[in-house]
Design a protein around this motif. Structure first.
Motif, PDB file in Angstrom:
ATOM      1  N   TYR A 125      -2.811  17.811  46.552  1.00 44.83           N
ATOM      2  CA  TYR A 125      -3.209  17.823  45.143  1.00 44.83           C
ATOM      3  C   TYR A 125      -3.786  19.163  44.674  1.00 44.83           C
ATOM      4  N   ASP A 155       1.863   5.285  42.098  1.00 51.48           N
ATOM      5  CA  ASP A 155       1.006   5.656  40.956  1.00 51.48           C
ATOM      6  C   ASP A 155       1.293   7.078  40.472  1.00 51.48           C
ATOM      7  N   PHE A 156       1.424   8.018  41.425  1.00 51.30           N
ATOM      8  CA  PHE A 156       1.649   9.412  41.030  1.00 51.30           C
ATOM      9  C   PHE A 156       2.843  10.053  41.753  1.00 51.30           C
ATOM     10  N   GLN A 157       3.000   9.768  43.033  1.00 49.56           N
ATOM     11  CA  GLN A 157       3.968  10.492  43.860  1.00 49.56           C
ATOM     12  C   GLN A 157       5.408  10.352  43.379  1.00 49.56           C
ATOM     13  N   LYS A 159       6.244   9.568  40.232  1.00 48.58           N
ATOM     14  CA  LYS A 159       6.371   9.891  38.801  1.00 48.58           C
ATOM     15  C   LYS A 159       7.132  11.210  38.639  1.00 48.58           C
ATOM     16  N   ARG A 160       7.871  11.330  37.573  1.00 48.53           N
ATOM     17  CA  ARG A 160       8.682  12.531  37.380  1.00 48.53           C
ATOM     18  C   ARG A 160       7.870  13.672  36.771  1.00 48.53           C
ATOM     19  N   VAL A 161       7.895  14.809  37.456  1.00 48.36           N
ATOM     20  CA  VAL A 161       7.193  16.021  37.024  1.00 48.36           C
ATOM     21  C   VAL A 161       8.265  17.031  36.647  1.00 48.36           C
ATOM     22  N   ASP A 162       8.260  17.428  35.378  1.00 46.85           N
ATOM     23  CA  ASP A 162       9.304  18.341  34.912  1.00 46.85           C
ATOM     24  C   ASP A 162      10.682  17.858  35.360  1.00 46.85           C
ATOM     25  N   LEU A 166       7.222  13.754  41.674  1.00 43.00           N
ATOM     26  CA  LEU A 166       6.138  14.603  42.176  1.00 43.00           C
ATOM     27  C   LEU A 166       6.298  14.896  43.662  1.00 43.00           C
ATOM     28  N   TYR A 167       6.669  13.899  44.475  1.00 41.81           N
ATOM     29  CA  TYR A 167       6.752  14.170  45.916  1.00 41.81           C
ATOM     30  C   TYR A 167       7.854  15.177  46.209  1.00 41.81           C
ATOM     31  N   GLN A 169       8.683  17.565  44.098  1.00 39.24           N
ATOM     32  CA  GLN A 169       8.084  18.825  43.635  1.00 39.24           C
ATOM     33  C   GLN A 169       7.178  19.398  44.722  1.00 39.24           C
ATOM     34  N   VAL A 170       6.441  18.511  45.404  1.00 38.51           N
ATOM     35  CA  VAL A 170       5.582  18.961  46.510  1.00 38.51           C
ATOM     36  C   VAL A 170       6.438  19.579  47.615  1.00 38.51           C
ATOM     37  N   THR A 173       8.002  22.983  46.202  1.00 34.10           N
ATOM     38  CA  THR A 173       6.993  24.028  46.003  1.00 34.10           C
ATOM     39  C   THR A 173       6.466  24.543  47.337  1.00 34.10           C
TER      40      THR A 173
ATOM     41  N   TYR B 125      -4.053  11.611  45.236  1.00 34.01           N
ATOM     42  CA  TYR B 125      -2.606  11.625  45.499  1.00 34.01           C
ATOM     43  C   TYR B 125      -2.055  10.289  45.977  1.00 34.01           C
ATOM     44  N   PHE B 156       0.373  21.680  40.864  1.00 34.43           N
ATOM     45  CA  PHE B 156       0.786  20.303  40.560  1.00 34.43           C
ATOM     46  C   PHE B 156      -0.035  19.682  39.417  1.00 34.43           C
ATOM     47  N   ARG B 160       3.710  18.682  33.986  1.00 37.75           N
ATOM     48  CA  ARG B 160       3.855  17.505  33.123  1.00 37.75           C
ATOM     49  C   ARG B 160       4.573  16.355  33.841  1.00 37.75           C
ATOM     50  N   ASP B 162       6.030  12.676  33.205  1.00 34.37           N
ATOM     51  CA  ASP B 162       6.425  11.805  32.096  1.00 34.37           C
ATOM     52  C   ASP B 162       5.828  12.314  30.780  1.00 34.37           C
TER      53      ASP B 162
END
Lengths: 273, 273
Positions: A125, A155-157, A159-162, A166-167, A169-170, A173, B125, B156, B160, B162
């Motif tokens: 994070y 909950d977060f992992q 979810k779509r980031v850009d 997110l996972y 993206q991790v 990155t 996370y 992260f 953004r 969603d």
């Protein structure tokens, strides 16, 4: 330990099993409570009975911190016992740490140098400067949480980031961080179907896979989607092995459970030839 | 400690200062190294000199873990000293923990019950089931990382998800968790301009704000955008206070630095009337 040394050990033992040493004094055989250090006595017996069947041990630090100073002493004794008696074994401090740079350096030093673990789990994070202090250690691995085995992963992992999860993206990155060749990733067995996509992003990195057994993950599914040409998997089982029996035969019962998984892994490894 | 007890203490002392006890043996006055427990000796002197100027102390666990068993003993002595001699002081274990449910329960028990901290910092996370075991403790706070003070926050946290930034998603989502009234949030002072948006999502929750001083954050900016009708801020300073001097006058020098911040806080609190 280098990645190549880990792969050599996997091929020799025909196992990529990691045993989670999550010791709860309410669950271990009660006769051990008479020992001076019940936690270490339990770990030593489990290690003595299973070290030929697994390639790694993973104490989760929460279980040791819960017993304060005595817990930390048991953790120290356990890692020293492993490093002295089984130096070929890969060791993972499941600590899920991560802080600003100079503080992460303190954690890295504690786990890699003072305790002598081969690897430590970390949370992503706080980003690059919270992880690179761990990556700076030569012949040590930093195991980044990517997609965890619990329900809260959604909950977060995921979810779509850009536009991408997110996972992912991790994963993307972190490939650009300094010494990223020292990275491994946590991917829960309960989400095996995600592994094909994950392998597109990180084809070669080792994955530490919790959630087989007690949490319902399936070994064959994980291997189908997650195995790399160099194996690339460490499958962790904790409760399913170490609490196989609460009687005096607990260590042998743990070995029997570990052997079931080792034999399945032997079968899975055939697909690499 | 309840939130109301914390607010009462802030109004009485005219301070919302938290002092970070991040003890590095390379940075403390060298005469203390002759003490049996130099870390505790340092903390005790700092606490004795500053407890009237601050409302909270925050040891970062990394600094104690780095010294192994001796470090944990120093942490235990420090929290016991605070709870026995200054029970009105709010205590924060800056541990940034978080794991699957049953494991988070072990951490929560360790920090809240065994060590007796009022609060602990946690990482988001792994989602809801990694945090709710902490939230279940009555009259204890769980301080969730939202927007941290380091550069890696932009990897992260500000991406953004969603359509809205991940840190805002963390704020929004966590409001729906069970016992969410026990939440506080970490928001770095280096990102004070984000506080106005954050206050729209969580108008009442307390924020733990690191990064004033050594990391360059500005107290007035933080108060302008982040203060709530019930103050709602704990501003942390670590290095800027505890390492104000490396000579025998270190504790008095720390108090002098703390008093500068306390006086600024007294001015800021006037805007609440």
């Amino acid at each position: 330990m280098t990645t190549n040394q880990l792969i050599t050990q996997i091929k020799k033992k025909q196992s990529f099993l990691c045993i989670g040493l999550d010791v709860d004094l309410n669950k271990i055989p009660q006769h051990l409570l008479e020992e001076e250090d019940p936690i270490f006595a339990f770990n030593k017996a489990i290690i003595d009975a299973t070290h030929n069947l697994c390639v790694a041990y993973k104490p989760n630090t929460a279980f040791y911190e819960a017993y304060g100073i005595k817990g930390w002493q048991a953790l120290e004794k356990t890692i020293h016992y492993l490093n002295e008696n089984h130096p070929e074994i890969y060791t993972i401090a499941d600590a899920k740490r991560g802080d600003i740079g100079n503080t992460s350096s303190m954690y890295a030093k504690a786990f890699f140098e003072d305790l002598g673990f081969d690897s430590v789990t970390v949370a992503p994070y706080m980003g690059k400067d919270s992880i690179e202090p761990f990556l700076a250690f030569k012949d040590k691995h930093t195991i980044l949480l990517a997609l965890t085995s619990n329900q809260g992963a959604f909950d977060f992992q995921t979810k779509r980031v850009d536009g991408i999860e997110l996972y992912k993206q991790v994963l993307e990155t972190s490939k650009n961080w300094k010494n990223s060749e020292n990275l491994m990733y946590v991917v829960g067995a309960t989400k095996a179907e995600y592994l094909a996509d994950i392998r597109k992003i990180i084809p070669e990195r080792f994955l530490l896979v919790p959630g087989v057994g007690a949490q319902g993950g399936n070994l064959q599914e994980v291997c189908k989607y997650g195995m790399s040409p160099d194996v690339g998997l460490l499958i962790n089982s904790s409760r399913g092995i170490i609490y196989a029996s609460q009687d005096k035969d607990f260590a042998q019962a743990a070995a029997t459970k570990a052997e079931v998984l080792q034999k399945q892994m032997h079968e899975e490894l055939k697909q690499l030839h």
